[in-house]
Design a protein around this motif. Sequence first.
Motif, PDB file in Angstrom:
ATOM      1  N   PRO A 138       1.151   9.404 -20.357  1.00  0.00           N
ATOM      2  CA  PRO A 138       0.166   8.502 -20.730  1.00  0.00           C
ATOM      3  C   PRO A 138      -0.761   8.462 -19.663  1.00  0.00           C
ATOM      4  O   PRO A 138      -0.330   9.056 -18.636  1.00  0.00           O
ATOM      5  N   ASP A 139      -2.048   7.655 -19.947  1.00  0.00           N
ATOM      6  CA  ASP A 139      -2.863   7.587 -18.652  1.00  0.00           C
ATOM      7  C   ASP A 139      -2.514   6.596 -17.924  1.00  0.00           C
ATOM      8  O   ASP A 139      -2.578   5.471 -18.312  1.00  0.00           O
ATOM      9  N   PHE A 140      -1.709   6.663 -16.664  1.00  0.00           N
ATOM     10  CA  PHE A 140      -1.284   5.716 -15.693  1.00  0.00           C
ATOM     11  C   PHE A 140      -2.327   4.778 -15.298  1.00  0.00           C
ATOM     12  O   PHE A 140      -2.030   3.793 -14.799  1.00  0.00           O
ATOM     13  N   ARG A 141      -3.505   5.377 -15.239  1.00  0.00           N
ATOM     14  CA  ARG A 141      -4.370   4.460 -14.571  1.00  0.00           C
ATOM     15  C   ARG A 141      -4.705   3.223 -15.596  1.00  0.00           C
ATOM     16  O   ARG A 141      -5.118   2.066 -15.047  1.00  0.00           O
ATOM     17  N   GLN A 142      -4.771   3.623 -16.875  1.00  0.00           N
ATOM     18  CA  GLN A 142      -4.758   2.504 -17.700  1.00  0.00           C
ATOM     19  C   GLN A 142      -3.573   1.746 -18.112  1.00  0.00           C
ATOM     20  O   GLN A 142      -3.642   0.375 -18.150  1.00  0.00           O
ATOM     21  N   LYS A 143      -2.425   2.351 -17.960  1.00  0.00           N
ATOM     22  CA  LYS A 143      -1.172   1.737 -18.249  1.00  0.00           C
ATOM     23  C   LYS A 143      -1.011   0.706 -17.143  1.00  0.00           C
ATOM     24  O   LYS A 143      -0.326  -0.348 -17.457  1.00  0.00           O
ATOM     25  N   PHE A 144      -1.344   1.045 -15.900  1.00  0.00           N
ATOM     26  CA  PHE A 144      -0.954   0.279 -14.700  1.00  0.00           C
ATOM     27  C   PHE A 144      -2.379   0.211 -13.738  1.00  0.00           C
ATOM     28  O   PHE A 144      -2.297   0.761 -12.743  1.00  0.00           O
ATOM     29  N   PRO A 145      -3.115  -0.705 -14.304  1.00  0.00           N
ATOM     30  CA  PRO A 145      -4.356  -0.675 -13.565  1.00  0.00           C
ATOM     31  C   PRO A 145      -4.342  -1.026 -12.092  1.00  0.00           C
ATOM     32  O   PRO A 145      -5.096  -0.503 -11.249  1.00  0.00           O
ATOM     33  N   HIS A 146      -3.619  -2.281 -11.982  1.00  0.00           N
ATOM     34  CA  HIS A 146      -3.779  -2.967 -10.621  1.00  0.00           C
ATOM     35  C   HIS A 146      -2.974  -2.228  -9.419  1.00  0.00           C
ATOM     36  O   HIS A 146      -3.605  -1.961  -8.264  1.00  0.00           O
ATOM     37  N   LEU A 150      -5.023  -0.424  -6.420  1.00  0.00           N
ATOM     38  CA  LEU A 150      -4.580  -0.546  -4.864  1.00  0.00           C
ATOM     39  C   LEU A 150      -4.321   0.934  -4.251  1.00  0.00           C
ATOM     40  O   LEU A 150      -4.707   0.939  -3.262  1.00  0.00           O
ATOM     41  N   PHE A 151      -3.777   1.922  -5.108  1.00  0.00           N
ATOM     42  CA  PHE A 151      -3.764   3.098  -4.696  1.00  0.00           C
ATOM     43  C   PHE A 151      -4.842   3.745  -4.224  1.00  0.00           C
ATOM     44  O   PHE A 151      -5.188   4.352  -3.174  1.00  0.00           O
ATOM     45  N   ILE A 152      -5.970   3.693  -4.884  1.00  0.00           N
ATOM     46  CA  ILE A 152      -7.442   4.115  -4.794  1.00  0.00           C
ATOM     47  C   ILE A 152      -8.123   3.367  -3.618  1.00  0.00           C
ATOM     48  O   ILE A 152      -8.733   4.235  -2.894  1.00  0.00           O
ATOM     49  N   ALA A 153      -7.916   2.241  -3.439  1.00  0.00           N
ATOM     50  CA  ALA A 153      -8.391   1.372  -2.311  1.00  0.00           C
ATOM     51  C   ALA A 153      -7.888   1.922  -1.040  1.00  0.00           C
ATOM     52  O   ALA A 153      -8.638   1.960  -0.030  1.00  0.00           O
ATOM     53  N   VAL A 154      -6.608   2.223  -0.846  1.00  0.00           N
ATOM     54  CA  VAL A 154      -5.890   2.393   0.288  1.00  0.00           C
ATOM     55  C   VAL A 154      -5.738   3.917   0.596  1.00  0.00           C
ATOM     56  O   VAL A 154      -5.397   4.510   1.624  1.00  0.00           O
ATOM     57  N   GLN A 207      -8.065  -0.025  10.764  1.00  0.00           N
ATOM     58  CA  GLN A 207      -7.640   0.260   9.602  1.00  0.00           C
ATOM     59  C   GLN A 207      -6.602  -0.583   9.114  1.00  0.00           C
ATOM     60  O   GLN A 207      -6.269  -0.802   7.931  1.00  0.00           O
ATOM     61  N   ASP A 208      -5.581  -0.688  10.090  1.00  0.00           N
ATOM     62  CA  ASP A 208      -4.337  -1.762   9.716  1.00  0.00           C
ATOM     63  C   ASP A 208      -5.250  -3.158   9.045  1.00  0.00           C
ATOM     64  O   ASP A 208      -4.590  -3.825   8.025  1.00  0.00           O
ATOM     65  N   THR A 209      -6.218  -3.820   9.722  1.00  0.00           N
ATOM     66  CA  THR A 209      -6.768  -4.909   9.226  1.00  0.00           C
ATOM     67  C   THR A 209      -7.352  -4.663   7.951  1.00  0.00           C
ATOM     68  O   THR A 209      -7.250  -5.711   6.773  1.00  0.00           O
ATOM     69  N   ALA A 210      -8.046  -3.762   7.813  1.00  0.00           N
ATOM     70  CA  ALA A 210      -8.473  -3.589   6.400  1.00  0.00           C
ATOM     71  C   ALA A 210      -7.692  -3.034   5.306  1.00  0.00           C
ATOM     72  O   ALA A 210      -7.657  -3.728   4.134  1.00  0.00           O
ATOM     73  N   ARG A 211      -6.582  -2.565   5.661  1.00  0.00           N
ATOM     74  CA  ARG A 211      -5.520  -2.248   4.601  1.00  0.00           C
ATOM     75  C   ARG A 211      -4.698  -3.615   4.376  1.00  0.00           C
ATOM     76  O   ARG A 211      -4.700  -3.508   3.284  1.00  0.00           O
ATOM     77  N   GLU A 212      -4.527  -4.388   5.377  1.00  0.00           N
ATOM     78  CA  GLU A 212      -3.820  -5.718   5.052  1.00  0.00           C
ATOM     79  C   GLU A 212      -4.763  -6.469   4.304  1.00  0.00           C
ATOM     80  O   GLU A 212      -4.274  -7.362   3.209  1.00  0.00           O
ATOM     81  N   GLN A 213      -6.125  -6.558   4.471  1.00  0.00           N
ATOM     82  CA  GLN A 213      -7.114  -7.433   3.537  1.00  0.00           C
ATOM     83  C   GLN A 213      -6.806  -6.845   2.007  1.00  0.00           C
ATOM     84  O   GLN A 213      -7.012  -7.671   1.196  1.00  0.00           O
ATOM     85  N   ILE A 214      -7.080  -5.328   2.121  1.00  0.00           N
ATOM     86  CA  ILE A 214      -6.929  -4.875   0.720  1.00  0.00           C
ATOM     87  C   ILE A 214      -5.681  -5.213  -0.146  1.00  0.00           C
ATOM     88  O   ILE A 214      -5.637  -5.590  -1.308  1.00  0.00           O
ATOM     89  N   SER A 265       0.965  -1.067  -0.125  1.00  0.00           N
ATOM     90  CA  SER A 265      -0.102   0.154   0.112  1.00  0.00           C
ATOM     91  C   SER A 265       0.762   1.274  -0.086  1.00  0.00           C
ATOM     92  O   SER A 265       0.595   2.189  -0.955  1.00  0.00           O
ATOM     93  N   GLU A 266       1.938   1.183   0.806  1.00  0.00           N
ATOM     94  CA  GLU A 266       2.907   2.411   0.808  1.00  0.00           C
ATOM     95  C   GLU A 266       3.516   2.463  -0.372  1.00  0.00           C
ATOM     96  O   GLU A 266       3.731   3.706  -0.994  1.00  0.00           O
ATOM     97  N   GLY A 267       3.969   1.530  -1.054  1.00  0.00           N
ATOM     98  CA  GLY A 267       4.542   1.623  -2.319  1.00  0.00           C
ATOM     99  C   GLY A 267       3.790   2.063  -3.570  1.00  0.00           C
ATOM    100  O   GLY A 267       4.136   2.869  -4.356  1.00  0.00           O
ATOM    101  N   ALA A 268       2.297   1.445  -3.505  1.00  0.00           N
ATOM    102  CA  ALA A 268       1.425   2.022  -4.561  1.00  0.00           C
ATOM    103  C   ALA A 268       1.122   3.565  -4.227  1.00  0.00           C
ATOM    104  O   ALA A 268       0.919   4.006  -5.348  1.00  0.00           O
ATOM    105  N   ILE A 269       1.138   3.987  -3.299  1.00  0.00           N
ATOM    106  CA  ILE A 269       0.736   5.375  -2.883  1.00  0.00           C
ATOM    107  C   ILE A 269       1.846   6.175  -3.543  1.00  0.00           C
ATOM    108  O   ILE A 269       2.059   7.201  -4.166  1.00  0.00           O
TER     109      ILE A 269
END
Length: 149
Positions: A84-92, A96-100, A120-127, A65-69
């Motif tokens: 480029p549109d990084f949302r489409q280029k690297f969607p996964h 994760l960035f949007i989720a956390v 929050q930690d439990t939810a983040r780890e689940q994501i 999660s930290e790396g994605a952010i």
Amino acid sequence: MLWTIAIIIALIIILALGVYAGRLLFMLKQQNARQAAARAGRTAKIKESVILIAKAMEQQQCELSEGAIRICNLLNALPLASPPDFRQKFPHIHALFIAVSGFAVLEERKKLSKQEKRKQDTAREQIESEHESKVLDELPAIKSYCEAL
């Protein structure tokens, strides 16, 4: 005689204006070169940071999660003429960035109770566990994209 003096004065004024215009063009060229160098330096620094974070994520030295952010923010900060549109280029990694991105950080996190932090930690780890394999599979593409810049 008067016309000759007027013509000489006019030529002096035109010559002075030409020198001034030439000086301004030279200064503009220097400014553009400095800006291009600064942009190239910033791009190189961001590129290096993204590659380093991606390697740390692959080696599990950095939470996903930290790396994605960090990676998403750095990619969006790249000073590219037509990014480029990084949302489409690297969607996964973006998913994760949007989720956390809604979780509390820094000062907000310090204000939370221990129970809220654990929740929050439990939810983040689940994501993170849901996105882990897809994000890890996407990291080589992110690194190769940055190396190609």
